[in-house]
Design an enzyme around this catalytic site. Sequence first.
Site, PDB file in Angstrom:
ATOM      1  N   ASP A  87     -36.790  14.489 -42.340  1.00  0.00           N
ATOM      2  CA  ASP A  87     -35.434  14.114 -42.749  1.00  0.00           C
ATOM      3  C   ASP A  87     -35.392  13.982 -44.266  1.00  0.00           C
ATOM      4  OD1 ASP A  87     -32.907  13.108 -43.140  1.00  0.00           O
ATOM      5  OD2 ASP A  87     -33.042  11.572 -41.590  1.00  0.00           O
ATOM      6  N   HIS A 138     -32.626  15.281 -40.182  1.00  0.00           N
ATOM      7  CA  HIS A 138     -31.542  14.316 -40.032  1.00  0.00           C
ATOM      8  C   HIS A 138     -30.733  14.550 -38.755  1.00  0.00           C
ATOM      9  CE1 HIS A 138     -29.227  11.067 -41.702  1.00  0.00           C
ATOM     10  NE2 HIS A 138     -28.100  11.736 -41.630  1.00  0.00           N
TER      11      HIS A 138
END
Length: 708
Positions: free
Chosen positions: A644, A679
Amino acid sequence: MKLTLSALTLAAVFATSAQAQGLAYPATRKVDQTDTYHGTAVADPYRWLEDDNSAETKAWVAAQNEVTDKYLAAMPQRLPTRRIYTELYNFERFGIPFSEGGRYFWSRNDGLQQQNVIYTAKSLQDKPVVALDPNLLSKDGTVALSGLVPSRNGKLLAYGTAGAGSDWQTWKVRDLATGQDLADRLEWVKFSSAAWTADGKGFFYARYDAPKEGEKLTGANYFQKLYYHRLGTAQAEDVLVVENRDDKEWGFGAEVSDDGRLLLINVWKSAGSKNGLLVLPLPKGAFAGGKPQPVTLDFDAQYTPVAAVGGKLFVKTDKGAPRGKLVAIDLKHPAPAGWKTLVAEGSDAMTGASAVGGRFLLSYLHDAATLVRVHAPDGKALSEVKLPGVGTASGFGGRWSDKETFFSYTSLTNPAEIYRYDVKTGEASSFKQPKTAFNPDDYETRREFVTSKDGTRFPIFIAAKKGLKLDGSNPTLLYGYGGFDIAITPAYNVTAATWLKMGGVYVLASIRGGGEYGSAWHEAGTKLHKQNVFDDFIAAGEWLVKNKVASPATLAINGGSNGGLLVGAVTNQRPDLFAAAVPQVGVMDMLRYQRFTIGWAWATDYGTSDDPAMFKALYAYSPLHNIKSGTRYPAVLVTTGDHDDRVVPAHSFKYAATLQAADTGPAPKLIRIETNAGHGAGKPTSKIIEERSDILAFIAHTMGLEVK
């Protein structure tokens, strides 16, 4: 499926569950790290977890996952929940079609494909052919399509890909006649699409300089630049169109007007909605260099180009109109004093605008549900697009000369159906209707209104099986976001559908910080007013308990990214109100978030710890810094991805380590770290099913909900 809490208190369920599985958290080394903010010393003992490249961090990730995997594997709810989730996820899904160069393009997933496939056809009646299949780009499905833009003649397709969930993109160009890629390859693209010139010889895109060694996933992203890439040339030869060496925060989005004669450049400085606007003439539809000229660089409001027709630029803006309006700008005299309002601000928030078929299609939110109104070129109101009910409609893209457009409609219990809209007649006809194992007729959604701590009223949407008995025993999942002008509206998702089929109640809260009621609503949940967001979400939970939809023993909360921050903050503030909390990829360290990747751009919503007043506010609610040792907490499952680079995983790592070290009662405090994932964007189907079904199973297990 039934709730079995009658013989046990919630605490006993927690204790029995944890003890039965021998839950022992990995030891997390502490370091002597203290930072001083405006005279206040703040310890940061897990600072070393910010280094995603270190062997020690990777070993910590493996150890945490081992504990979490063991716990989740022992839950009797895990496999049946995954079975239900898989069954409901397995249905044919379509993206909203668009046309370019005599071709239609749309995405399709047959149900369980890792990534959506892009199809094209010359007419809606023709058999579509595959234009691009991202499933062929990697064996495990972790390379995802991040954008695609056909050339004006429909012969070439510029497309971006991202690996392992990263925001970094690589852009290539495919010849649709041969199915082969050209030699063009563009790297270090992030937060950008592509915009072709009308002559088809190249396109505009934005990128950053290559990151320093070891900082690809954590280094701050500054000084974005807008380039023009001419086909057949190396990226090093791309022409710089615009940059700002004096302001590292400037970023750029580009689009070419329908007539091909104008480049419209959106200049952004943050994740907020305020922006600047530049224009650059493109003689004969070609890029000939030149310096873009400003329409506005005040960064005092939102300015979204809608169309450029006959020397006029039509812009959606909230300048002097918090709920939005449509204005016309004479490009020969672009000073704001000469701007003409075509559609004035109304009582509902204008959330979108497009120009198709000589009409303006304006999307609004009325108490968080979509309305679409049609206006003539002079702004006169003509009609409304008839929608099936109280839900969310999106799409309506196209060009000024098009005769049709497409949109999707969805609600909490109805999967997205795709419609074709004839602009001239105003008729909408179904183009693609999904068929799923979820029967929406068995469920109902109602909109209620909650009053927050300061008297502010906001809507929540409650989906449940018809005939729901209100006795406080219903396992209930409350979802929220509350930030960045993003409206949370009722839309179908498999997580909600699975929870409903498991016998639960799913609730969506449209709280402050979002865009449900315009810019004033958004700003009421930012910076020094951020506590309003948490108060709203807590009020929604209290309303559900007071009205006997749920009880503290049967209420769980969930949110991702800014919503993960929301969940972390309210768990600290009201741990007694919830049985389980699942913050996903959350912003948990509010004192250091701005130091990583694009975090600095969130300062418009949060402010930063560099400012004394903002430090005090941030420190007061930062999830990492307000965990209350000695207080009984709900069960917590933190989720993140090791790749992420939007909200770096260090947020979740440090938060989970701090939770585990504190005395917060017997309920489990676990972290689930997805490897080779980011993400959320582009995550393959298999990882989506595994992660989200684990979340629901964890909540069900916490509540003692039997799943069959």
